[in-house]
Design an enzyme around this catalytic site. Structure first.
Site, PDB file in Angstrom:
ATOM      1  N   ASP A   9       0.808  -1.327  -0.098  1.00  0.00           N
ATOM      2  CA  ASP A   9       0.323  -0.308   0.032  1.00  0.00           C
ATOM      3  C   ASP A   9       1.095   1.235   0.437  1.00  0.00           C
ATOM      4  OD1 ASP A   9      -1.671   1.776   0.227  1.00  0.00           O
ATOM      5  OD2 ASP A   9      -1.592   1.619   2.828  1.00  0.00           O
ATOM      6  N   ASP A  11      -0.448   4.955   1.369  1.00  0.00           N
ATOM      7  CA  ASP A  11      -0.113   6.237   1.331  1.00  0.00           C
ATOM      8  C   ASP A  11      -0.887   5.532   3.073  1.00  0.00           C
ATOM      9  OD1 ASP A  11      -1.103   8.560   0.465  1.00  0.00           O
ATOM     10  OD2 ASP A  11      -3.220   7.289  -0.875  1.00  0.00           O
ATOM     11  N   THR A 121      -5.087   2.721  -3.369  1.00  0.00           N
ATOM     12  CA  THR A 121      -6.079   3.409  -3.720  1.00  0.00           C
ATOM     13  C   THR A 121      -5.946   5.450  -4.845  1.00  0.00           C
ATOM     14  OG1 THR A 121      -7.712   2.441  -2.812  1.00  0.00           O
ATOM     15  CG2 THR A 121      -8.112   4.815  -2.590  1.00  0.00           C
TER      16      THR A 121
HETATM   17  C1  XBP Z   1      -5.480   6.270   0.434  1.00  0.00           C
HETATM   18  C2  XBP Z   1      -6.975   7.033  -0.044  1.00  0.00           C
HETATM   19  C3  XBP Z   1      -6.445   8.254  -0.959  1.00  0.00           C
HETATM   20  C4  XBP Z   1      -5.709   9.074  -0.013  1.00  0.00           C
HETATM   21  C5  XBP Z   1      -6.057  10.171  -1.722  1.00  0.00           C
HETATM   22  O1  XBP Z   1      -5.917   4.686   0.400  1.00  0.00           O
HETATM   23  O2  XBP Z   1      -7.540   6.189   0.956  1.00  0.00           O
HETATM   24  O3  XBP Z   1      -7.908   8.027  -1.490  1.00  0.00           O
HETATM   25  O4  XBP Z   1      -6.233   9.607   0.760  1.00  0.00           O
HETATM   26  O5  XBP Z   1      -5.616   9.848  -2.852  1.00  0.00           O
HETATM   27  P1  XBP Z   1      -5.207   3.472   0.732  1.00  0.00           P
HETATM   28  P2  XBP Z   1      -6.512  10.091  -4.154  1.00  0.00           P
HETATM   29  O6  XBP Z   1      -3.531   3.398   1.247  1.00  0.00           O
HETATM   30  O7  XBP Z   1      -5.797   1.853   1.060  1.00  0.00           O
HETATM   31  O8  XBP Z   1      -4.890   3.204  -0.629  1.00  0.00           O
HETATM   32  O9  XBP Z   1      -7.475  11.693  -3.899  1.00  0.00           O
HETATM   33  O10 XBP Z   1      -5.559  10.386  -5.724  1.00  0.00           O
HETATM   34  O11 XBP Z   1      -8.288   9.718  -4.443  1.00  0.00           O
HETATM   35 MG    MG Z   2      -3.027   3.121   3.006  1.00  0.00          MG
END
Ligand code: XBP
Ligand code: MG
Length: 251
Positions: A9, A11, A121
């Site tokens: 992952d 973020d 995501t």
């Molecule tokens: C990450 C997210 C992303 C970011 C924003 O989730 O939810 O939506 O917060 O990204 P994960 P965008 O770590 O579970 O993948 O604005 O580019 O969608």
């Molecule tokens: Mg995450």
């Protein structure tokens, strides 16, 4: 079965991007568009339950701003494009470092011949910017697949992004480990059949990680030990490839 690949992952896992990255970029985009929306640190924590930036804005409007007239999808998409520009600018300024142990483990995994992938995501440009500005542009080639954003219709907690990455790499989930930081991410990986290493952060510390293979404060470094929170203990105070192979046999 031997461990063949690691799926990461982005973020919250590779870097703490949410509070001082995505959140700020959303607020900059809102202000630039003349909107009075402002996402505080606490509110953003609630909004994180909804993965995907466009989906998060839509949820915010429904939940917190029902008095506003309906906003068309293309208007929201343009606002999100502006947010992506602010976010990638912030990364280009070196605003967000990788989390402890991430760079070390990636190097060790490459040396050990493990295959690498990203399953996230967030928008693809955001992944490119993070990797380029932390590890250098050549790091993009370290990952066989960078599965991101709208490439699948259903975002995490749906398993689709992991199914996509595994299919691209023609891998059985039993031969891999996933790395996540949130309950939504853990659910996505677990539903795709992946044993998952969780490293928590301030927004996810109280999530339910009972399905994780192991839960740690971070991946740790020899000089900066990680805290083991639950599940399989590490062989020492930082996560290395030997530990991952050991966990993989215990899953
Ligand atoms: C990450 C997210 C992303 C970011 C924003 O989730 O939810 O939506 O917060 O990204 P994960 P965008 O770590 O579970 O993948 O604005 O580019 O969608
Ligand atoms: Mg995450």
């Amino acid at each position: 079965m031997t461990l063949a690949a690691l799926l990461f992952d982005v973020d919250g896992t590779l870097a703490d991007t949410e509070r001082d990255g995505h959140r700020l970029a959303f607020n900059q985009a809102f202000a630039a568009a003349g909107l009075d929306w402002n996402w505080s640190v606490d509110l953003y924590g609630e909004l994180l339950a909804i993965t995907g930036g466009k989906e998060r804005m839509r949820y915010y409007l429904q939940r917190y701003r029902p008095e506003l007239p309906p906003i068309a999808d293309d208007v929201l998409a343009d606002l999100h494009k502006a947010k992506t520009r602010y976010y990638t600018q912030l990364l280009a300024q070196g605003g967000i470092p990788l989390r402890p142990g991430v760079e070390r483990l990636l190097h060790e995994a490459r040396t050990a011949g493990l295959r690498l992938a990203i399953a996230t995501t967030t928008t693809p440009e955001n992944v490119t910017a993070l990797l380029t500005h932390t590890l250098g542009p050549e790091s993009l080639g370290w990952f066989e697949v960078i599965a991101a954003g709208d490439i699948v219709p259903a975002k995490k907690p749906a398993p689709d992004i992991y199914h996509y990455a595994l299919a691209q790499m023609q891998l059985d989930p039993a031969d891999c480990l996933a790395f996540e930081d949130s309950a939504n991410g853990l659910q996505a990986a677990t539903s795709a059949g992946l044993a998952t290493v969780v490293t928590i952060n301030a927004y996810t510390a109280d999530h339910d990680f009972s399905n994780a293979l192991t839960v740690l404060s971070d991946l740790g470094e020899p000089h900066a030990p990680a805290l083991h929170l639950s599940g399989q203990p590490p062989l020492q105070a930082w996560v290395d490839v030997a530990t991952l192979c050991h966990w993989h046999t215990q899953r």
